[in-house]
Scaffold this motif. Structure first.
Motif, PDB file in Angstrom:
ATOM      1  N   ALA A  98       0.587  -1.570   0.162  1.00  0.00           N
ATOM      2  CA  ALA A  98      -0.006   0.061  -0.217  1.00  0.00           C
ATOM      3  C   ALA A  98       0.676   1.028  -0.157  1.00  0.00           C
ATOM      4  O   ALA A  98       0.477   2.172  -0.696  1.00  0.00           O
ATOM      5  CB  ALA A  98      -0.817   0.171   1.092  1.00  0.00           C
ATOM      6  N   GLN A  99       2.021   0.696   0.533  1.00  0.00           N
ATOM      7  CA  GLN A  99       2.718   2.614   0.822  1.00  0.00           C
ATOM      8  C   GLN A  99       4.282   2.292   0.507  1.00  0.00           C
ATOM      9  O   GLN A  99       4.651   1.145  -0.353  1.00  0.00           O
ATOM     10  CB  GLN A  99       2.991   2.757   1.955  1.00  0.00           C
ATOM     11  N   GLU A 100       5.275   3.199  -0.093  1.00  0.00           N
ATOM     12  CA  GLU A 100       6.541   3.176  -0.532  1.00  0.00           C
ATOM     13  C   GLU A 100       7.225   1.925   0.170  1.00  0.00           C
ATOM     14  O   GLU A 100       7.106   2.686   1.127  1.00  0.00           O
ATOM     15  CB  GLU A 100       7.145   4.419  -0.986  1.00  0.00           C
ATOM     16  N   ASN A 101       8.134   2.249  -0.007  1.00  0.00           N
ATOM     17  CA  ASN A 101       9.292   1.380   0.606  1.00  0.00           C
ATOM     18  C   ASN A 101       8.731  -0.274   0.751  1.00  0.00           C
ATOM     19  O   ASN A 101       9.182  -0.215   2.097  1.00  0.00           O
ATOM     20  CB  ASN A 101       9.966   2.554   1.287  1.00  0.00           C
ATOM     21  N   PHE A 102       8.171  -0.397   0.774  1.00  0.00           N
ATOM     22  CA  PHE A 102       7.396  -1.996   0.911  1.00  0.00           C
ATOM     23  C   PHE A 102       6.903  -1.825   2.058  1.00  0.00           C
ATOM     24  O   PHE A 102       6.897  -2.837   3.089  1.00  0.00           O
ATOM     25  CB  PHE A 102       8.032  -3.352   0.928  1.00  0.00           C
ATOM     26  N   LEU A 103       6.222  -0.682   2.774  1.00  0.00           N
ATOM     27  CA  LEU A 103       5.396  -0.178   3.962  1.00  0.00           C
ATOM     28  C   LEU A 103       3.902  -0.497   4.020  1.00  0.00           C
ATOM     29  O   LEU A 103       3.873  -1.144   2.746  1.00  0.00           O
ATOM     30  CB  LEU A 103       5.963   1.221   4.267  1.00  0.00           C
ATOM     31  N   GLY A 104       3.280  -0.479   4.500  1.00  0.00           N
ATOM     32  CA  GLY A 104       2.004  -0.924   4.647  1.00  0.00           C
ATOM     33  C   GLY A 104       1.218  -2.677   4.353  1.00  0.00           C
ATOM     34  O   GLY A 104       1.559  -3.413   4.218  1.00  0.00           O
ATOM     35  N   GLY A 158      13.742  -6.664  -9.213  1.00  0.00           N
ATOM     36  CA  GLY A 158      12.909  -7.402  -9.039  1.00  0.00           C
ATOM     37  C   GLY A 158      11.690  -6.099  -7.768  1.00  0.00           C
ATOM     38  O   GLY A 158      11.280  -6.328  -7.875  1.00  0.00           O
ATOM     39  N   ALA A 159      12.671  -5.484  -6.808  1.00  0.00           N
ATOM     40  CA  ALA A 159      12.353  -4.419  -6.263  1.00  0.00           C
ATOM     41  C   ALA A 159      12.145  -3.079  -7.228  1.00  0.00           C
ATOM     42  O   ALA A 159      12.809  -2.380  -7.685  1.00  0.00           O
ATOM     43  CB  ALA A 159      12.712  -4.075  -5.602  1.00  0.00           C
ATOM     44  N   TYR A 160      10.386  -2.521  -6.981  1.00  0.00           N
ATOM     45  CA  TYR A 160       9.922  -1.712  -6.969  1.00  0.00           C
ATOM     46  C   TYR A 160       9.502  -0.272  -6.058  1.00  0.00           C
ATOM     47  O   TYR A 160       8.514  -0.663  -5.549  1.00  0.00           O
ATOM     48  CB  TYR A 160       8.855  -1.341  -8.208  1.00  0.00           C
ATOM     49  N   THR A 161      10.363   0.519  -5.705  1.00  0.00           N
ATOM     50  CA  THR A 161       9.924   0.966  -3.718  1.00  0.00           C
ATOM     51  C   THR A 161       9.103   2.003  -4.262  1.00  0.00           C
ATOM     52  O   THR A 161       9.350   2.581  -3.399  1.00  0.00           O
ATOM     53  CB  THR A 161      11.935   1.375  -3.412  1.00  0.00           C
ATOM     54  N   HIS A 162       8.907   3.072  -5.189  1.00  0.00           N
ATOM     55  CA  HIS A 162       7.927   3.642  -5.206  1.00  0.00           C
ATOM     56  C   HIS A 162       7.712   4.016  -7.083  1.00  0.00           C
ATOM     57  O   HIS A 162       8.420   3.722  -8.117  1.00  0.00           O
ATOM     58  CB  HIS A 162       9.025   5.068  -5.231  1.00  0.00           C
ATOM     59  N   VAL A 163       6.671   4.197  -7.220  1.00  0.00           N
ATOM     60  CA  VAL A 163       5.988   4.824  -8.383  1.00  0.00           C
ATOM     61  C   VAL A 163       6.809   5.756  -9.950  1.00  0.00           C
ATOM     62  O   VAL A 163       7.020   4.407 -11.251  1.00  0.00           O
ATOM     63  CB  VAL A 163       4.474   5.818  -8.418  1.00  0.00           C
ATOM     64  N   ARG A 164       7.518   5.982  -9.192  1.00  0.00           N
ATOM     65  CA  ARG A 164       9.730   6.849 -10.308  1.00  0.00           C
ATOM     66  C   ARG A 164       9.765   5.726 -10.581  1.00  0.00           C
ATOM     67  O   ARG A 164      10.851   5.960 -12.163  1.00  0.00           O
ATOM     68  CB  ARG A 164      10.360   7.660  -9.451  1.00  0.00           C
ATOM     69  N   GLU A 165      10.303   4.930 -10.440  1.00  0.00           N
ATOM     70  CA  GLU A 165      10.980   3.620 -11.029  1.00  0.00           C
ATOM     71  C   GLU A 165      10.593   2.903 -11.726  1.00  0.00           C
ATOM     72  O   GLU A 165      10.917   1.665 -12.434  1.00  0.00           O
ATOM     73  CB  GLU A 165      10.992   2.431  -9.650  1.00  0.00           C
ATOM     74  N   LEU A 166       9.000   3.185 -11.688  1.00  0.00           N
ATOM     75  CA  LEU A 166       8.055   1.584 -13.012  1.00  0.00           C
ATOM     76  C   LEU A 166       7.903   3.126 -14.360  1.00  0.00           C
ATOM     77  O   LEU A 166       8.080   2.196 -15.140  1.00  0.00           O
ATOM     78  CB  LEU A 166       6.855   2.460 -12.468  1.00  0.00           C
ATOM     79  N   ALA A 170       5.611   7.433 -15.353  1.00  0.00           N
ATOM     80  CA  ALA A 170       4.457   7.104 -13.769  1.00  0.00           C
ATOM     81  C   ALA A 170       4.689   8.537 -12.931  1.00  0.00           C
ATOM     82  O   ALA A 170       5.421   9.085 -12.840  1.00  0.00           O
ATOM     83  CB  ALA A 170       5.264   6.541 -13.448  1.00  0.00           C
ATOM     84  N   ARG A 171       3.634   8.805 -13.155  1.00  0.00           N
ATOM     85  CA  ARG A 171       2.988   9.842 -11.964  1.00  0.00           C
ATOM     86  C   ARG A 171       1.852   9.297 -11.268  1.00  0.00           C
ATOM     87  O   ARG A 171       1.915  10.919 -10.325  1.00  0.00           O
ATOM     88  CB  ARG A 171       2.313  11.351 -13.623  1.00  0.00           C
ATOM     89  N   SER A 172       1.252   8.848 -11.001  1.00  0.00           N
ATOM     90  CA  SER A 172       0.143   8.391  -9.598  1.00  0.00           C
ATOM     91  C   SER A 172       1.079   6.960  -9.543  1.00  0.00           C
ATOM     92  O   SER A 172       1.329   5.446 -10.571  1.00  0.00           O
ATOM     93  CB  SER A 172      -1.066   8.415 -10.707  1.00  0.00           C
ATOM     94  N   CYS A 173       0.415   6.535  -8.383  1.00  0.00           N
ATOM     95  CA  CYS A 173       0.262   5.803  -8.176  1.00  0.00           C
ATOM     96  C   CYS A 173      -0.695   4.996  -8.013  1.00  0.00           C
ATOM     97  O   CYS A 173      -1.210   3.302  -8.006  1.00  0.00           O
ATOM     98  CB  CYS A 173       0.487   5.002  -6.403  1.00  0.00           C
TER      99      CYS A 173
END
Length: 183
Positions: A98-104, A158-166, A170-173
């Motif tokens: 749900a949140q960036e950095n694999f949180l939530g 395989g790790a995409y910690t934030h939408v910017r890495e997509l 990518a402007r939105s989650c």
């Protein structure tokens, strides 16, 4: 992948078997139609693997509508492309957070999902993703519509910690459907 500089497989053509950072720099000013003969490819609107992304699976793309028809806006050109890596595709696993950095809140997928909300995901957004195996296409809207974001276990670890890495577009989650890329 075979590319033509005119629609409907007309004009000059060239075949590629590896990444192309900039089709214009390769002596091919425009791509107006394409045929994927093997593998699965990621096409990009701009050189350097930038801009809107779209998946080119095995088959014919006689005009720009064929590769961009379901996106939020039409991509009339392919300016760069690369093969998509699909390590261990038979057992694809993707974790979403749900949140960036694999949180939530966390969810896990091993099959295609035309609607995350129908599976009980409470939001229209995904903050981060981890592709444990395989390659995936995350779509902005249910039913695999809207902007596409390609997620691969063989890229970024395989790790995409934030939408910017997509990707650069990518402007939105906002991610509401996800499917496996199949070879």
């Amino acid at each position: 992948i075979v590319l033509w500089d005119e629609p409907a497989f007309q004009g000059r053509c060239v075949e590629f078997t590896a990444d192309c950072y900039d089709v214009a720099a390769c002596g091919f000013p425009s791509v107006r139609s394409a045929r994927v003969e093997s593998g699965t490819w990621a096409g990009f609107e701009h050189p350097g693997f930038q801009g809107q992304q779209f998946v080119l699976e095995q088959g014919d793309y006689p005009c720009w509508e064929a590769w961009s028809g379901s996106h939020a806006y039409h991509v009339w050109r392919i300016s760069s492309f690369r093969p998509i890596s699909c390590a261990n595709h038979r057992e694809s696993v993707l974790s979403i957070y749900a949140q960036e950095n694999f949180l939530g809140r966390r969810g896990e997928l091993s099959e295609d999902c035309p609607s995350l909300q129908a599976l009980g995901w409470r939001s229209t957004e995904v903050g981060s993703l981890c592709a444990h195996s395989g390659a995936w296409v995350c779509s902005q809207f249910p039913g695999f519509r809207g902007f596409q974001y390609i997620v691969e276990s063989d890229r970024h670890g395989g790790a995409y910690t934030h939408v910017r890495e997509l990707g650069s577009h990518a402007r939105s989650c906002q991610v509401q459907s996800i499917r496996r890329i199949q070879h």
